[in-house]
Design a protein around this motif. Structure first.
Motif, PDB file in Angstrom:
ATOM      1  N   PHE A 142       0.817  -1.217   0.000  1.00 57.06           N
ATOM      2  CA  PHE A 142       0.000   0.000   0.000  1.00 57.06           C
ATOM      3  C   PHE A 142       0.854   1.273   0.000  1.00 57.06           C
ATOM      4  N   GLN A 143       2.169   1.089  -0.143  1.00 53.01           N
ATOM      5  CA  GLN A 143       3.122   2.215  -0.204  1.00 53.01           C
ATOM      6  C   GLN A 143       2.986   3.142   1.004  1.00 53.01           C
ATOM      7  N   ILE A 144       3.003   2.514   2.168  1.00 51.83           N
ATOM      8  CA  ILE A 144       2.871   3.263   3.421  1.00 51.83           C
ATOM      9  C   ILE A 144       4.154   3.125   4.222  1.00 51.83           C
ATOM     10  N   ASP A 145       4.625   4.226   4.760  1.00 51.24           N
ATOM     11  CA  ASP A 145       5.832   4.236   5.583  1.00 51.24           C
ATOM     12  C   ASP A 145       5.480   4.787   6.963  1.00 51.24           C
ATOM     13  N   ARG A 146       4.962   3.900   7.825  1.00 49.62           N
ATOM     14  CA  ARG A 146       4.569   4.296   9.178  1.00 49.62           C
ATOM     15  C   ARG A 146       4.913   3.175  10.160  1.00 49.62           C
ATOM     16  N   GLY A 147       5.064   3.547  11.411  1.00 51.45           N
ATOM     17  CA  GLY A 147       5.271   2.547  12.449  1.00 51.45           C
ATOM     18  C   GLY A 147       3.978   1.805  12.746  1.00 51.45           C
ATOM     19  N   VAL A 148       4.104   0.552  13.128  1.00 56.11           N
ATOM     20  CA  VAL A 148       2.933  -0.291  13.406  1.00 56.11           C
ATOM     21  C   VAL A 148       3.126  -1.027  14.729  1.00 56.11           C
ATOM     22  N   LYS A 149       2.059  -1.087  15.509  1.00 57.11           N
ATOM     23  CA  LYS A 149       2.074  -1.881  16.745  1.00 57.11           C
ATOM     24  C   LYS A 149       1.118  -3.054  16.588  1.00 57.11           C
ATOM     25  N   VAL A 150       1.601  -4.245  16.898  1.00 55.50           N
ATOM     26  CA  VAL A 150       0.808  -5.480  16.780  1.00 55.50           C
ATOM     27  C   VAL A 150       0.754  -6.161  18.146  1.00 55.50           C
ATOM     28  N   VAL A 151      -0.456  -6.474  18.605  1.00 53.63           N
ATOM     29  CA  VAL A 151      -0.625  -7.195  19.872  1.00 53.63           C
ATOM     30  C   VAL A 151      -1.440  -8.458  19.599  1.00 53.63           C
ATOM     31  N   ILE A 152      -0.836  -9.617  19.891  1.00 57.44           N
ATOM     32  CA  ILE A 152      -1.489 -10.912  19.695  1.00 57.44           C
ATOM     33  C   ILE A 152      -2.121 -11.356  21.012  1.00 57.44           C
ATOM     34  N   SER A 153      -3.388 -11.761  20.960  1.00 53.91           N
ATOM     35  CA  SER A 153      -4.097 -12.223  22.164  1.00 53.91           C
ATOM     36  C   SER A 153      -4.770 -13.564  21.907  1.00 53.91           C
ATOM     37  N   VAL A 154      -4.896 -14.334  22.983  1.00 52.92           N
ATOM     38  CA  VAL A 154      -5.625 -15.610  22.943  1.00 52.92           C
ATOM     39  C   VAL A 154      -6.483 -15.643  24.205  1.00 52.92           C
ATOM     40  N   PRO A 155      -7.770 -15.252  24.104  1.00 56.32           N
ATOM     41  CA  PRO A 155      -8.599 -15.098  25.311  1.00 56.32           C
ATOM     42  C   PRO A 155      -8.569 -16.280  26.276  1.00 56.32           C
ATOM     43  N   ASP A 156      -8.525 -17.508  25.771  1.00 57.63           N
ATOM     44  CA  ASP A 156      -8.495 -18.693  26.649  1.00 57.63           C
ATOM     45  C   ASP A 156      -7.081 -19.213  26.874  1.00 57.63           C
ATOM     46  N   GLY A 157      -6.090 -18.425  26.513  1.00 61.26           N
ATOM     47  CA  GLY A 157      -4.700 -18.882  26.542  1.00 61.26           C
ATOM     48  C   GLY A 157      -4.195 -19.310  27.892  1.00 61.26           C
ATOM     49  N   GLU A 158      -4.592 -18.602  28.942  1.00 61.13           N
ATOM     50  CA  GLU A 158      -4.089 -18.947  30.278  1.00 61.13           C
ATOM     51  C   GLU A 158      -4.606 -20.317  30.713  1.00 61.13           C
TER      52      GLU A 158
END
Length: 370
Positions: A142-158
């Motif tokens: 998409f020709q975008i030059d920006r910082g990105v934050k990604v957070v992975i979650s698994v609601p039943d993970g614990e």
């Protein structure tokens, strides 16, 4: 009742790793963030060398972030994370670059020795690479030059993590995001073997020079009672992979290894069989008879051992006739067979227990091959 037919392994359905699922929902969330349009599917390239398309169950737009969800499909593999909900929340970052973190249900590393540094989310190196590469490729598209934050979650993970070795490995608060191929092979032993290597690595990093390898939870309980002075990290469930675990102990610098298990599997180890699954090899009763003869069993008893059906039956025979030293001799054979398998370099102990926790025999401190 009609007997349920077993599936042909070649016909079993492969599934996808948590790492692949996390990458797919991340691509979908980033694409939705860029375009403002909800995504129904996401196609990613897997480490195994092919593309895979994932169904996106839900898109959530909230302020400057988008969350996408998918349900993990492990195929026909009895995986603890099968049908787990995997979520990625993507937002624009204040600084250039990609920030990757774990949210609810993704564990955090608290002990050294794992491939992820202490303090970071338990997202293993290959999934991290998949995530970072896919995010960058999407930005480039998409020709975008920006910082990105990604957070992975698994609601039943614990809750799911309670069925895994994460707690022992020092991964607290949830599951790990795993996968070196992107796909899950049904009934593959690779994941279990990888967990053994991780457990040994953690033990080494925590300063353990002596580890206790057990064949399961019950034998581990008996081992902990026997070696109560050792730290929790020193106890490692090797399952059926005796030879594999021993070789990695030697490779990673462990000095002393104690095997703790029961009669059936360790009768195989004693004869040099280092993969002790029930289908791996039959117990050699001629070998067991030789051990019985070594400790003074009568010719009649030796012949009874040759005709036995199970290792437990042999054990009962020897106890009934008062040949308790047979079990110590069997433990010695386990130690020497283990040393022979790794070509020395370890101090070996072996302890054999009954199903009820009775110590039948032990041998300690063997460091040379007889």
């Amino acid at each position: 009742m009609q007997k349920k037919e077993k599936k042909d392994p070649s016909q079993m359905r492969h599934g996808y790793t948590t790492g692949a699922c996390a990458t797919a929902v991340t691509k979908a969330a980033l694409t939705a963030l860029i375009t403002g349009e909800a995504q129904e599917t996401a196609t990613i390239h897997l480490p195994v060398g092919r593309d895979a398309t994932f169904t996106i169950e839900k898109n959530t737009f909230e302020g400057n972030s988008v969350s996408c969800e998918t349900i993990k499909d492990a195929g026909d593999d009895p995986d603890a994370t099968h049908k787990a909900l995997i979520i990625s929340t993507v937002s624009w970052g204040d600084q250039p670059g990609i920030i990757l973190d774990g949210g609810v249900g993704v564990g955090r590393v608290t002990k050294p020795g794992l491939p992820v540094p202490v303090g970071e989310a338990a997202i293993n190196p290959v999934p991290r690479k998949m995530l970072n590469t896919t995010v960058q490729e999407t930005l480039d598209e998409f020709q975008i030059d920006r910082g990105v934050k990604v957070v992975i979650s698994v609601p039943d993970g614990e809750e799911i993590a309670k069925k895994t070795l994460n707690g022992r490995l020092g991964i607290i608060g949830g599951i790990s995001i795993l996968g070196t191929r992107g796909t899950v092979v049904p009934f593959s032993s690779s994941a279990y073997m990888a967990s053994i290597v991780q457990a040994i690595s953690v033990a080494v990093a925590m300063g353990c020079e002596h580890v206790v390898l057990t064949t399961g939870g019950r034998s581990e309980k008996y081992g902990m009672q026997q070696y109560e002075g050792l730290s929790e990290e020193a106890f490692i469930e090797m399952g059926d992979f005796v030879g594999f675990a021993l070789k990695h102990c030697k490779r990673l610098g462990i000095k002393r290894v104690s095997l703790v298990g029961m009669m059936g599997k360790f009768s195989k180890v004693a004869q040099g069989v280092m993969m002790v699954h029930s289908k791996s090899a039959a117990i050699n009763f001629e070998f067991m008879a030789k051990l019985a003869k070594d400790v003074g069993a009568t010719d009649e008893l030796v012949q009874e051992v040759v005709g036995a059906n199970t290792a437990s039956q042999v054990g009962e025979m020897m106890m009934e006739e008062g040949f308790d030293q047979f079990f110590n001799h069997l433990c010695e054979a386990c130690c020497t067979a283990s040393l022979n398998h790794v070509r020395g370099g370890l101090i070996m102990d072996t302890a054999i227990y009954s199903m009820k926790g009775q110590l039948l025999g032990r041998s300690d401190g063997i460091d040379s091959i007889d």
